[in-house]
Enzyme design. Structure first.
Site, PDB file in Angstrom:
ATOM      1  N   ILE A  99       0.767  -1.396  -0.259  1.00  0.00           N
ATOM      2  CA  ILE A  99      -0.128  -0.140   0.004  1.00  0.00           C
ATOM      3  C   ILE A  99       0.819   1.288  -0.163  1.00  0.00           C
ATOM      4  O   ILE A  99       0.201   2.393  -0.297  1.00  0.00           O
ATOM      5  CB  ILE A  99      -0.952  -0.074   1.243  1.00  0.00           C
ATOM      6  CG1 ILE A  99      -0.243  -0.046   2.636  1.00  0.00           C
ATOM      7  CG2 ILE A  99      -1.867  -1.041   1.231  1.00  0.00           C
ATOM      8  CD1 ILE A  99      -1.163  -0.008   3.731  1.00  0.00           C
ATOM      9  N   GLY A 100       2.250   1.208   0.095  1.00  0.00           N
ATOM     10  CA  GLY A 100       2.966   2.495   0.035  1.00  0.00           C
ATOM     11  C   GLY A 100       4.526   1.825  -0.108  1.00  0.00           C
ATOM     12  O   GLY A 100       4.804   0.956   0.362  1.00  0.00           O
ATOM     13  N   THR A 103      11.129   6.546   0.665  1.00  0.00           N
ATOM     14  CA  THR A 103      12.566   6.362   0.506  1.00  0.00           C
ATOM     15  C   THR A 103      13.462   5.260   1.645  1.00  0.00           C
ATOM     16  O   THR A 103      14.359   4.747   1.261  1.00  0.00           O
ATOM     17  CB  THR A 103      13.206   7.921   0.994  1.00  0.00           C
ATOM     18  OG1 THR A 103      12.485   8.722   0.054  1.00  0.00           O
ATOM     19  CG2 THR A 103      14.504   7.809   0.731  1.00  0.00           C
ATOM     20  N   ASP A 244       7.637  16.406   8.519  1.00  0.00           N
ATOM     21  CA  ASP A 244       7.231  16.057   7.228  1.00  0.00           C
ATOM     22  C   ASP A 244       5.693  16.124   6.947  1.00  0.00           C
ATOM     23  O   ASP A 244       5.278  15.030   6.418  1.00  0.00           O
ATOM     24  CB  ASP A 244       7.866  14.528   6.681  1.00  0.00           C
ATOM     25  CG  ASP A 244       7.995  14.375   5.410  1.00  0.00           C
ATOM     26  OD1 ASP A 244       7.817  15.367   4.513  1.00  0.00           O
ATOM     27  OD2 ASP A 244       7.958  13.363   4.955  1.00  0.00           O
TER      28      ASP A 244
END
Length: 485
Positions: A99-100, A103, A244
């Site tokens: 699902i993702g 980096t 972030d």
């Protein structure tokens, strides 16, 4: 009468990583990721290891659908290797899909096969299950098997072995400390086999930001940001910088109007590994240091013109620049060495600016210099000079499109939404949103609104009173209807 064993907790009060038997099947070095972390800046300085340099990279979660998908052979192979890396993994979790991918990690959706054996206080869906259905009886089929309960899902975050052990431990410790914070993704547990670390997190159903942000009303924006600032208030209250903040790191479901802050891979504690910056000095001390800095960096030529030395002998300044381009606060771009939680507030302001302008991404810079130019185009040359002086920096530009005083945010919103030529005006709700936006996009971090203050702002309280009216009566009526069935 059969007795039921009490559910046990998956985590202790003190954080520790569960270590399984050694395994070396998933410890190959990822050369591309290693190159990413060893990349250097344009000026020759090595980037901070935690700097996320991709333009709007994928977050921990990038899929918003609960439906299973057909996996390609590479993803299936990676999932098989991950399940084989940890003894007993297959008896605890069933990997479903990726699902993702970012980096420093890859995240998979998985079914929690041992959900009923533990204390699942992290499960937000469980809190909403006020009425528990009766036990399901066996089906009328010949085999007599019982109907299976609704599966419970988690997110399995596989942290790449090329990541720094210090960074991994920092992320897991911060998640553990934030486990009871509202609207913050908690850490369920973590496992380690040799140099492979896996974190188990709750799985949150959410929608893709790009699919719904253009349809949001001002009230929707208020509810969205109220949820995000609730999370930030909890994080900032314990002195943690997320570093972030961006739409892909805030998982939001427009249907339930609930959001969760995720991905603390770049987070850090406020005041850790920092040096004093003049932005925290009083006015007199700051003025004296600015005067001394100006004398060292400028010179007068024979014809009386002011210039800068060809060979700058000053030592280079190093500061944490972690984050995603387009969302970095001005003090991060100016390499402030004493950054505060206010950097997250600026990033939220960029999200609100994106929603109001219906443009994503709003800032689309290739590096920090272009990012400063983009901000200067809005706020003007003079305000950017003042912002630079706060951190002992000199901001100069000869770009003709950058005016002295910039543009007002309401004019930018009207232009970006194609309402300038028609002579339309902003609604009262939009005016209120822009006033709040101005408090978030304040160049001076000391004047920028805090997360606690934001929750008391009239914009984030929009619709709260009306939404609470009659809630109790309606809920009681629903309960009575259910009892009559």
């Amino acid at each position: 009468m059969a007795t039921v064993a009490p559910a046990c907790r998956r985590r202790n009060e003190s954080f520790r990583i569960h270590e399984d038997a050694p395994s070396t099947e998933d410890t190959e070095m990822n050369e591309n990721l290693q190159d990413e972390e060893d990349r250097e800046d344009d000026d020759g300085e090595e980037d901070d290891e935690n700097t996320a340099e991709e333009q709007y990279p994928e977050s921990e979660y990038s899929e918003s659908s609960d439906e299973d998908v057909v996996l390609d052979s590479n993803i299936s192979h990676d999932m098989e290797r991950l399940q084989d890396s940890f003894p007993g993994f297959r008896s605890k979790y069933r990997l479903i899909k990726r699902i993702g991918e970012g980096t420093f990690s890859t995240v998979y959706k998985a079914e929690d096969l041992q959900y009923d054996r533990y204390d699942n206080s992290w499960d937000m869906e469980k809190e909403n299950e006020k009425w528990t259905p009766p036990p399901l009886k066996s089906l009328s089929s010949q085999d007599g098997h019982q109907r299976r309960r609704k599966p419970k899902y988690v997110a399995i975050k596989k942290i790449y072995v090329t990541s720094s052990p210090t960074r991994i431990l920092n992320e897991l410790e911060l998640l553990h400390d934030l486990r009871d914070c509202a609207n913050v993704c908690p850490l369920i547990t973590a496992f380690r086999a040799t140099d492979q670390v896996v974190a188990v997190l709750p799985y949150f159903r959410h929608a893709d930001f790009r699919e719904y942000f253009r349809k949001m009303t001002v009230l929707d924006m208020s509810i969205y940001l109220r949820s995000l600032f609730t999370a930030l208030a909890s994080v900032h209250r314990v002195g943690i910088l997320h570093r972030d903040i961006k739409p892909t790191n805030f998982l939001y479901d427009p249907e339930t109007r609930r959001g969760v802050l995720v991905d603390f891979g770049l987070a850090e504690r406020e005041g850790s590994d920092c040096k004093p910056c003049m932005c925290h000095d009083d006015h007199a001390a700051r003025k004296a240091r600015l005067r001394a800095a100006a004398e060292r960096t400028t010179m007068v030529t024979a014809n009386g013109a002011i210039g800068y030395p060809k060979q700058d002998t000053r030592p280079s300044r190093r500061a944490n620049r972690a984050g995603t381009r387009g969302f970095r606060a001005p003090e991060v771009l100016f390499k402030c060495t004493e950054q505060t939680t206010k950097i997250d507030i600026w990033s939220v302001g960029v999200i609100l600016l994106t929603i109001l302008s219906r443009r994503f991404p709003f800032f689309n810079s290739a590096d920090d210099v272009e990012a400063m130019i983009e901000i200067a185009t809005i706020f003007g040359r003079e305000k950017m000079k003042q912002a630079g002086r706060l951190h002992g920096c000199v901001f100069e530009t000869s770009i003709p499109t950058i005016g002295s005083h910039g543009f007002k945010l309401d004019k930018i919103i009207l232009w970006s939404t194609c309402r300038s030529d028609a002579g339309e005006k902003l609604s009262d709700d939009e005016e209120q949103a822009i006033k709040f936006l101005e408090r978030c996009l304040e160049l001076d971090p000391a004047k920028r609104i805090s997360a606690e203050q934001a929750l008391d702002h009239e914009f984030l309280r929009m619709g709260m009173d009306s939404s609470m009216e009659g809630t109790g009566d309606a809920a009681e009526d629903d309960e009575m209807d259910m009892l009559r069935v």
